[in-house]
Design an enzyme around this catalytic site. Structure first.
Site, PDB file in Angstrom:
ATOM      1  N   ALA A  61      -4.408  15.284  -9.264  1.00 18.55           N
ATOM      2  CA  ALA A  61      -5.568  14.630  -9.864  1.00 18.55           C
ATOM      3  C   ALA A  61      -5.084  13.398 -10.611  1.00 18.55           C
ATOM      4  O   ALA A  61      -3.938  13.351 -11.076  1.00 18.55           O
ATOM      5  CB  ALA A  61      -6.259  15.592 -10.827  1.00 18.55           C
ATOM      6  N   GLY A 106      -3.360  18.830  -7.806  1.00 18.81           N
ATOM      7  CA  GLY A 106      -4.471  18.788  -6.852  1.00 18.81           C
ATOM      8  C   GLY A 106      -4.016  18.510  -5.427  1.00 18.81           C
ATOM      9  O   GLY A 106      -4.680  18.932  -4.477  1.00 18.81           O
ATOM     10  N   GLU A 109      -2.941  21.730  -4.122  1.00 18.47           N
ATOM     11  CA  GLU A 109      -4.136  22.565  -3.916  1.00 18.47           C
ATOM     12  C   GLU A 109      -4.902  22.150  -2.657  1.00 18.47           C
ATOM     13  O   GLU A 109      -5.470  22.989  -1.961  1.00 18.47           O
ATOM     14  CB  GLU A 109      -5.034  22.481  -5.155  1.00 18.47           C
ATOM     15  CG  GLU A 109      -4.399  23.170  -6.353  1.00 18.47           C
ATOM     16  CD  GLU A 109      -5.112  22.870  -7.661  1.00 18.47           C
ATOM     17  OE1 GLU A 109      -5.214  21.683  -8.034  1.00 18.47           O
ATOM     18  OE2 GLU A 109      -5.590  23.812  -8.309  1.00 18.47           O
ATOM     19  N   GLU A 129       0.691  21.444 -13.801  1.00 20.00           N
ATOM     20  CA  GLU A 129      -0.359  21.233 -14.804  1.00 20.00           C
ATOM     21  C   GLU A 129       0.043  21.701 -16.199  1.00 20.00           C
ATOM     22  O   GLU A 129      -0.316  21.081 -17.195  1.00 20.00           O
ATOM     23  CB  GLU A 129      -1.662  21.951 -14.375  1.00 20.00           C
ATOM     24  CG  GLU A 129      -2.436  21.228 -13.277  1.00 20.00           C
ATOM     25  CD  GLU A 129      -1.964  21.571 -11.872  1.00 20.00           C
ATOM     26  OE1 GLU A 129      -0.867  22.137 -11.710  1.00 20.00           O
ATOM     27  OE2 GLU A 129      -2.722  21.269 -10.931  1.00 20.00           O
TER      28      GLU A 129
HETATM   29  N1  DAK Z   1      -2.269  10.431 -11.705  1.00 21.17           N
HETATM   30  C1  DAK Z   1      -2.306   9.105 -11.933  1.00 21.17           C
HETATM   31  N2  DAK Z   1      -1.301   8.261 -11.625  1.00 21.17           N
HETATM   32  C2  DAK Z   1      -0.210   8.793 -11.039  1.00 21.17           C
HETATM   33  C3  DAK Z   1      -0.099  10.170 -10.773  1.00 21.17           C
HETATM   34  C4  DAK Z   1      -1.193  11.016 -11.121  1.00 21.17           C
HETATM   35  N3  DAK Z   1      -1.213  12.325 -10.854  1.00 21.17           N
HETATM   36  N4  DAK Z   1       1.103  10.386 -10.216  1.00 21.17           N
HETATM   37  C5  DAK Z   1       1.711   9.183 -10.138  1.00 21.17           C
HETATM   38  N5  DAK Z   1       0.935   8.227 -10.619  1.00 21.17           N
HETATM   39  C6  DAK Z   1       1.213   6.807 -10.735  1.00 21.17           C
HETATM   40  C7  DAK Z   1       2.173   6.492 -11.873  1.00 21.17           C
HETATM   41  O1  DAK Z   1       1.473   6.402 -13.091  1.00 21.17           O
HETATM   42  C8  DAK Z   1       2.748   5.177 -11.411  1.00 21.17           C
HETATM   43  O2  DAK Z   1       1.817   4.157 -11.696  1.00 21.17           O
HETATM   44  P1  DAK Z   1       2.239   2.815 -12.514  1.00 21.17           P
HETATM   45  O3  DAK Z   1       2.792   3.306 -13.792  1.00 21.17           O
HETATM   46  O4  DAK Z   1       3.267   2.179 -11.617  1.00 21.17           O
HETATM   47  O5  DAK Z   1       0.971   2.047 -12.635  1.00 21.17           O
HETATM   48  C9  DAK Z   1       2.835   5.318  -9.904  1.00 21.17           C
HETATM   49  O6  DAK Z   1       1.911   6.366  -9.569  1.00 21.17           O
HETATM   50  C10 DAK Z   1       4.210   5.744  -9.409  1.00 21.17           C
HETATM   51  O7  DAK Z   1       4.591   6.917 -10.104  1.00 21.17           O
HETATM   52  P2  DAK Z   1       6.008   7.059 -10.842  1.00 21.17           P
HETATM   53  O8  DAK Z   1       6.483   5.734 -11.323  1.00 21.17           O
HETATM   54  O9  DAK Z   1       5.858   8.143 -11.833  1.00 21.17           O
HETATM   55  O10 DAK Z   1       6.905   7.497  -9.614  1.00 21.17           O
HETATM   56  P3  DAK Z   1       8.236   8.375  -9.682  1.00 21.17           P
HETATM   57  O11 DAK Z   1       8.837   8.285  -8.327  1.00 21.17           O
HETATM   58  O12 DAK Z   1       9.098   7.963 -10.868  1.00 21.17           O
HETATM   59  O13 DAK Z   1       7.765   9.868  -9.961  1.00 21.17           O
HETATM   60  C11 DAK Z   1       6.322  11.813  -9.666  1.00 21.17           C
HETATM   61  C12 DAK Z   1       7.001  10.561  -9.014  1.00 21.17           C
HETATM   62  C13 DAK Z   1       5.399  12.432  -8.607  1.00 21.17           C
HETATM   63  C14 DAK Z   1       7.438  12.825 -10.026  1.00 21.17           C
HETATM   64  C15 DAK Z   1       5.568  11.371 -10.923  1.00 21.17           C
HETATM   65  O14 DAK Z   1       4.709  10.264 -10.584  1.00 21.17           O
HETATM   66  C16 DAK Z   1       4.715  12.466 -11.499  1.00 21.17           C
HETATM   67  O15 DAK Z   1       5.223  13.376 -12.140  1.00 21.17           O
HETATM   68  N6  DAK Z   1       3.386  12.339 -11.309  1.00 21.17           N
HETATM   69  C17 DAK Z   1       2.427  13.277 -11.901  1.00 21.17           C
HETATM   70  C18 DAK Z   1       2.414  14.568 -11.114  1.00 21.17           C
HETATM   71  C19 DAK Z   1       1.475  15.580 -11.747  1.00 21.17           C
HETATM   72  O16 DAK Z   1       1.634  15.990 -12.903  1.00 21.17           O
HETATM   73  N7  DAK Z   1       0.484  15.992 -10.984  1.00 21.17           N
HETATM   74  C20 DAK Z   1      -0.468  16.995 -11.428  1.00 21.17           C
HETATM   75  C21 DAK Z   1      -1.628  16.292 -12.051  1.00 21.17           C
HETATM   76  S1  DAK Z   1      -2.780  17.453 -12.774  1.00 21.17           S
HETATM   77  C22 DAK Z   1      -9.319  19.924 -13.838  1.00 21.17           C
HETATM   78  C23 DAK Z   1      -8.304  20.674 -14.434  1.00 21.17           C
HETATM   79  C24 DAK Z   1      -6.981  20.426 -14.039  1.00 21.17           C
HETATM   80  C25 DAK Z   1      -6.706  19.461 -13.083  1.00 21.17           C
HETATM   81  C26 DAK Z   1      -7.741  18.758 -12.499  1.00 21.17           C
HETATM   82  C27 DAK Z   1      -9.040  18.977 -12.872  1.00 21.17           C
HETATM   83  N8  DAK Z   1     -10.679  20.066 -14.281  1.00 21.17           N
HETATM   84  C28 DAK Z   1     -11.020  21.052 -15.244  1.00 21.17           C
HETATM   85  C29 DAK Z   1     -11.708  19.118 -13.791  1.00 21.17           C
HETATM   86  C30 DAK Z   1      -5.331  19.157 -12.805  1.00 21.17           C
HETATM   87  C31 DAK Z   1      -5.016  18.630 -11.705  1.00 21.17           C
HETATM   88  C32 DAK Z   1      -3.756  17.933 -11.462  1.00 21.17           C
HETATM   89  O17 DAK Z   1      -3.474  17.649 -10.337  1.00 21.17           O
END
Ligand code: DAK
Length: 254
Positions: A61, A106, A109, A129
């Site tokens: 997400a 997400g 998922e 998460e």
């Molecule tokens: N969201 C937004 N931007 C993201 C992102 C994400 N999930 N993942 C990566 N990006 C963006 C980064 O911010 C960066 O953008 P800029 O800073 O350049 O503008 C760009 O993509 C490249 O990312 P990195 O620079 O971080 O790239 P790296 O190779 O260094 O690292 C990484 C890759 C995948 C390890 C890292 O980007 C990372 O850890 N990303 C986040 C992964 C994550 O935590 N995903 C889970 C998200 S939570 C809900 C409840 C819960 C949820 C949803 C709804 N409701 C109750 C409605 C939760 C859902 C989730 O999915």
């Protein structure tokens, strides 16, 4: 942007937001829903779901969009994501996730909601998460334990640790690792089942899916019902006759 294209007998849904590692805004989730429905109305025999580029299937997400929202909006968001991914369960054609890099939150998922999963060698799966103070909201806590068991699911959900393609294969999170990576491998994999009648595939998918929801005696009754329905199709008549005639069956999906 979410794109639905057609490639030979397959529909291909591609998440194209490489600047944010294909992270899913709510708008993109809605668009995924529209594309899934469109694929279901098309002549495609399977839906392949993948992400643009070589780095990410989908990093989850959009974390920036999740910040500072009201509770009601969050609840609606969770229900939207769950409902859209659940469309894959009822889709008349099977779906295959081609996980070509990060599949986090997400993104993981979405892959879990597909009928089957392929990983490229660089794929990484995780539900991180908890590291954000959250828990999965788009079906991960429910589909992951059904696929890999509660012990492994709890470990992934509680530690947020990512697993690589080999580990994902060993735990049954993915069906195969594809080498060389790419759409051609996913199409070749889908061809292992896409020539079978769609009705039989649908009944089979439903029976296996229901197995995970109900007690054994009820599941056996569901199997008896669905296998009887399959027996009533034109394709069953054709399949059995083709066997007797020693020829290839010509299924009509009826
Ligand atoms: N969201 C937004 N931007 C993201 C992102 C994400 N999930 N993942 C990566 N990006 C963006 C980064 O911010 C960066 O953008 P800029 O800073 O350049 O503008 C760009 O993509 C490249 O990312 P990195 O620079 O971080 O790239 P790296 O190779 O260094 O690292 C990484 C890759 C995948 C390890 C890292 O980007 C990372 O850890 N990303 C986040 C992964 C994550 O935590 N995903 C889970 C998200 S939570 C809900 C409840 C819960 C949820 C949803 C709804 N409701 C109750 C409605 C939760 C859902 C989730 O999915």
């Amino acid at each position: 942007m979410i794109e639905l294209t057609h490639d030979e007998e397959f529909a291909v849904l591609t998440i194209r937001r490489p600047g944010a590692l294909n992270a899913l805004s709510f708008e993109l989730i809605e668009r995924i829903g529209e594309c899934i429905k469109e694929a279901g109305r098309s002549r495609a025999r399977a839906l392949i779901v993948t992400g643009e580029g070589e780095k990410a299937f989908c990093a989850g997400a959009d974390i920036k969009e999740l910040q500072r929202r009201g509770l009601a909006a969050q609840r609606e968001g969770a229900e939207l994501g769950q409902a859209v991914f659940a469309l894959l369960d009822r889709l008349p054609i099977p779906s295959v996730a081609l996980v070509n890099g990060y599949a986090f939150g997400g993104g993981c998922e979405l892959a879990l909601a597909c009928t089957l999963r392929l990983a490229t060698p660089n794929a990484r799966f995780g539900l991180p998460e908890v590291k954000l103070g959250l828990i999965p909201g788009y079906g991960g806590t429910q589909r992951l334990p059904r696929l890999v068991g509660s012990g492994r699911a709890l470990e992934m959900v509680m530690t947020g640790r990512a697993v690589n393609a080999e580990e994902a294969l060993a735990m049954g999170l993915v069906n195969r690792i594809v080498q060389p990576p790419g759409l051609a491998a996913a199409k070749a994999y889908a061809r292992e089942f896409s020539g079978h009648g769609l009705r039989a595939l649908q009944f089979a998918r439903e029976a296996v899916q229901r197995a995970l929801d109900v007690p054994l005696h009820e599941g056996l009754r569901i199997e008896a019902d669905l296998s009887t329905l399959a027996y009533r199709t034109h394709d069953a008549e054709e399949g059995m006759q083709a066997f007797v005639d020693k020829r290839k069956a010509e299924f009509r999906d009826e």
